[in-house]
Design a protein around this motif. Structure first.
Motif, PDB file in Angstrom:
ATOM      1  N   SER A  56       0.893   9.266   3.149  1.00 50.20           N
ATOM      2  CA  SER A  56       0.964   7.810   3.031  1.00 50.20           C
ATOM      3  C   SER A  56       0.735   7.164   4.389  1.00 50.20           C
ATOM      4  O   SER A  56       1.679   6.769   5.083  1.00 50.20           O
ATOM      5  CB  SER A  56       2.307   7.374   2.453  1.00 50.20           C
ATOM      6  OG  SER A  56       2.297   5.979   2.183  1.00 50.20           O
ATOM      7  N   ASP A  57      -0.544   7.071   4.760  1.00 44.79           N
ATOM      8  CA  ASP A  57      -0.897   6.508   6.055  1.00 44.79           C
ATOM      9  C   ASP A  57      -0.767   4.998   6.058  1.00 44.79           C
ATOM     10  O   ASP A  57      -1.203   4.329   5.112  1.00 44.79           O
ATOM     11  CB  ASP A  57      -2.361   6.848   6.383  1.00 44.79           C
ATOM     12  CG  ASP A  57      -2.591   8.334   6.549  1.00 44.79           C
ATOM     13  OD1 ASP A  57      -3.770   8.735   6.629  1.00 44.79           O
ATOM     14  OD2 ASP A  57      -1.598   9.087   6.601  1.00 44.79           O
ATOM     15  N   GLY A  78      -2.585  -5.484  -5.896  1.00 46.85           N
ATOM     16  CA  GLY A  78      -3.648  -6.458  -6.093  1.00 46.85           C
ATOM     17  C   GLY A  78      -3.585  -7.649  -5.155  1.00 46.85           C
ATOM     18  O   GLY A  78      -4.528  -8.437  -5.095  1.00 46.85           O
ATOM     19  N   PHE A 106      -3.635   0.332  -3.112  1.00 43.07           N
ATOM     20  CA  PHE A 106      -3.147  -0.988  -2.746  1.00 43.07           C
ATOM     21  C   PHE A 106      -2.678  -1.742  -3.978  1.00 43.07           C
ATOM     22  O   PHE A 106      -3.135  -1.476  -5.098  1.00 43.07           O
ATOM     23  CB  PHE A 106      -4.263  -1.815  -2.096  1.00 43.07           C
ATOM     24  CG  PHE A 106      -4.601  -1.416  -0.692  1.00 43.07           C
ATOM     25  CD1 PHE A 106      -5.635  -0.520  -0.435  1.00 43.07           C
ATOM     26  CD2 PHE A 106      -3.914  -1.946   0.384  1.00 43.07           C
ATOM     27  CE1 PHE A 106      -5.960  -0.154   0.851  1.00 43.07           C
ATOM     28  CE2 PHE A 106      -4.233  -1.595   1.686  1.00 43.07           C
ATOM     29  CZ  PHE A 106      -5.261  -0.688   1.914  1.00 43.07           C
ATOM     30  N   GLY A 129      -9.080  -7.971  -4.019  1.00 42.50           N
ATOM     31  CA  GLY A 129      -8.113  -7.253  -3.194  1.00 42.50           C
ATOM     32  C   GLY A 129      -8.738  -6.138  -2.380  1.00 42.50           C
ATOM     33  O   GLY A 129      -9.950  -5.944  -2.358  1.00 42.50           O
ATOM     34  N   LEU A 130      -7.875  -5.391  -1.699  1.00 39.77           N
ATOM     35  CA  LEU A 130      -8.300  -4.297  -0.846  1.00 39.77           C
ATOM     36  C   LEU A 130      -8.463  -3.019  -1.658  1.00 39.77           C
ATOM     37  O   LEU A 130      -7.668  -2.747  -2.560  1.00 39.77           O
ATOM     38  CB  LEU A 130      -7.262  -4.073   0.257  1.00 39.77           C
ATOM     39  CG  LEU A 130      -6.966  -5.276   1.149  1.00 39.77           C
ATOM     40  CD1 LEU A 130      -5.780  -4.993   2.058  1.00 39.77           C
ATOM     41  CD2 LEU A 130      -8.186  -5.649   1.967  1.00 39.77           C
ATOM     42  N   GLU A 131      -9.488  -2.256  -1.310  1.00 38.77           N
ATOM     43  CA  GLU A 131      -9.751  -0.987  -2.003  1.00 38.77           C
ATOM     44  C   GLU A 131     -10.002   0.103  -0.966  1.00 38.77           C
ATOM     45  O   GLU A 131     -10.945   0.017  -0.181  1.00 38.77           O
ATOM     46  CB  GLU A 131     -10.958  -1.119  -2.929  1.00 38.77           C
ATOM     47  CG  GLU A 131     -11.303   0.178  -3.662  1.00 38.77           C
ATOM     48  CD  GLU A 131     -12.608   0.106  -4.443  1.00 38.77           C
ATOM     49  OE1 GLU A 131     -13.390  -0.854  -4.236  1.00 38.77           O
ATOM     50  OE2 GLU A 131     -12.857   1.015  -5.259  1.00 38.77           O
ATOM     51  N   TRP A 132      -9.182   1.151  -0.966  1.00 37.20           N
ATOM     52  CA  TRP A 132      -9.394   2.284  -0.068  1.00 37.20           C
ATOM     53  C   TRP A 132     -10.587   3.092  -0.553  1.00 37.20           C
ATOM     54  O   TRP A 132     -10.691   3.403  -1.752  1.00 37.20           O
ATOM     55  CB  TRP A 132      -8.145   3.154  -0.040  1.00 37.20           C
ATOM     56  CG  TRP A 132      -8.320   4.427   0.719  1.00 37.20           C
ATOM     57  CD1 TRP A 132      -8.345   4.574   2.085  1.00 37.20           C
ATOM     58  CD2 TRP A 132      -8.525   5.727   0.170  1.00 37.20           C
ATOM     59  NE1 TRP A 132      -8.546   5.889   2.412  1.00 37.20           N
ATOM     60  CE2 TRP A 132      -8.663   6.619   1.258  1.00 37.20           C
ATOM     61  CE3 TRP A 132      -8.612   6.233  -1.129  1.00 37.20           C
ATOM     62  CZ2 TRP A 132      -8.881   7.989   1.073  1.00 37.20           C
ATOM     63  CZ3 TRP A 132      -8.823   7.588  -1.308  1.00 37.20           C
ATOM     64  CH2 TRP A 132      -8.948   8.456  -0.215  1.00 37.20           C
ATOM     65  N   GLN A 147       0.844  -1.192   0.000  1.00 35.77           N
ATOM     66  CA  GLN A 147       0.000   0.000   0.000  1.00 35.77           C
ATOM     67  C   GLN A 147       0.882   1.245   0.000  1.00 35.77           C
ATOM     68  O   GLN A 147       1.945   1.249   0.619  1.00 35.77           O
ATOM     69  CB  GLN A 147      -0.892   0.002   1.238  1.00 35.77           C
ATOM     70  CG  GLN A 147      -1.788   1.229   1.405  1.00 35.77           C
ATOM     71  CD  GLN A 147      -1.776   1.769   2.817  1.00 35.77           C
ATOM     72  OE1 GLN A 147      -1.371   1.087   3.763  1.00 35.77           O
ATOM     73  NE2 GLN A 147      -2.213   3.000   2.985  1.00 35.77           N
ATOM     74  N   SER A 148       0.437   2.273  -0.682  1.00 36.11           N
ATOM     75  CA  SER A 148       1.149   3.546  -0.670  1.00 36.11           C
ATOM     76  C   SER A 148       0.148   4.664  -0.933  1.00 36.11           C
ATOM     77  O   SER A 148      -1.067   4.455  -0.828  1.00 36.11           O
ATOM     78  CB  SER A 148       2.261   3.534  -1.723  1.00 36.11           C
ATOM     79  OG  SER A 148       3.054   4.700  -1.627  1.00 36.11           O
TER      80      SER A 148
END
Lengths: 111, 122
Positions: free
Chosen positions: B106-107, A104, A102, B44-47, A91-92
């Protein structure tokens, strides 16, 4: 299509070392934004594994390490154990999208 | 113990609305930024949103205008209002705490809730 690119899967035998790459661009990792890594065991919430490129939160074994160079980052796991079998996400922050991004995800299989 | 706990998920018809809650304990909510992240089954993860200590809100373009994040520090809670729900909003929704010492922008997310499932279907 994720902003950060990770291999879909990696595998290794117990005791071996594996690495997971995370490739970004000039609008995220290449700008200098920190990269963080998460481990997600099946059916559970993600857990912070590496913060700010190289920092291990309290309780994370030193078998896990992170690095960053240019537009990429990597997570290394040494002394692979069966319990490491999980999904891993990088993550960035992306300045063009103005938000967290993120990878994948990479599924680690311990053979 | 530091904890976050989501609630409010469920089955909703397309076009409907839902308000998710994130109850925090073990730390002072007013001192922390809180994020929401979702994960569709097998994906996957999605903010999807963030609210900072001052109440400033942030969203990716994909949800801006439909998602609204808010906080009530007196109730130790953060909320995510989701309007005009679509099938593609079906996912587990997590709230997560910004890790102290995170680089500006960038948390890292050091504490996560267990998630609440939202299913959008007729």
């Amino acid at each position: 299509q994720s902003v950060l690119t990770q291999p879909p899967s990696v595998s290794g035998a117990p005791g071996q070392r594996v690495t997971i790459s995370c490739t970004g661009t000039s609008s995220n990792i290449g700008t200098g934004y920190d990269v963080h890594w998460y481990q997600q065991l099946p059916g559970t919430a993600p857990k912070l594994l590496i913060s700010s490129n190289t920092n291990r939160p309290s309780g994370v074994p030193d078998r896990f390490s992170g690095s960053k160079s240019g537009t990429s980052a990597s997570l290394a796991i040494t002394g692979l154990q069966a319990e490491d079998e999980a999904d891993y996400y990088c993550q960035s922050y992306d300045s063009r999208l103005r938000g967290s991004v993120f990878g994948g995800g990479t599924k680690l299989t311990v053979l | 113990e530091v904890q976050l706990a989501e609630s409010g998920g469920g089955l909703v018809q397309p076009g409907g609305s839902l308000r998710l809650s994130c109850a925090v304990s073990g730390f002072t909510l007013s001192s922390y930024d809180i994020h929401w992240v979702r994960q569709a089954t097998g994906r996957g993860l999605e903010w999807i949103s963030a609210i900072d200590k001052t109440g400033g809100t942030y969203y990716p373009g994909s949800v801006k205008g439909r998602f609204t994040v808010s906080r009530d520090n007196t109730k130790n809670s953060v909320y995510l209002q989701i309007d005009s729900l679509r099938a593609e909003d079906t996912a587990v929704y997590y709230c997560a705490r910004r890790a102290p010492g995170s680089q500006s922008y960038s948390d890292a997310f050091d504490i996560w809730g267990q998630g609440t499932m939202v299913a959008v279907s007729s």
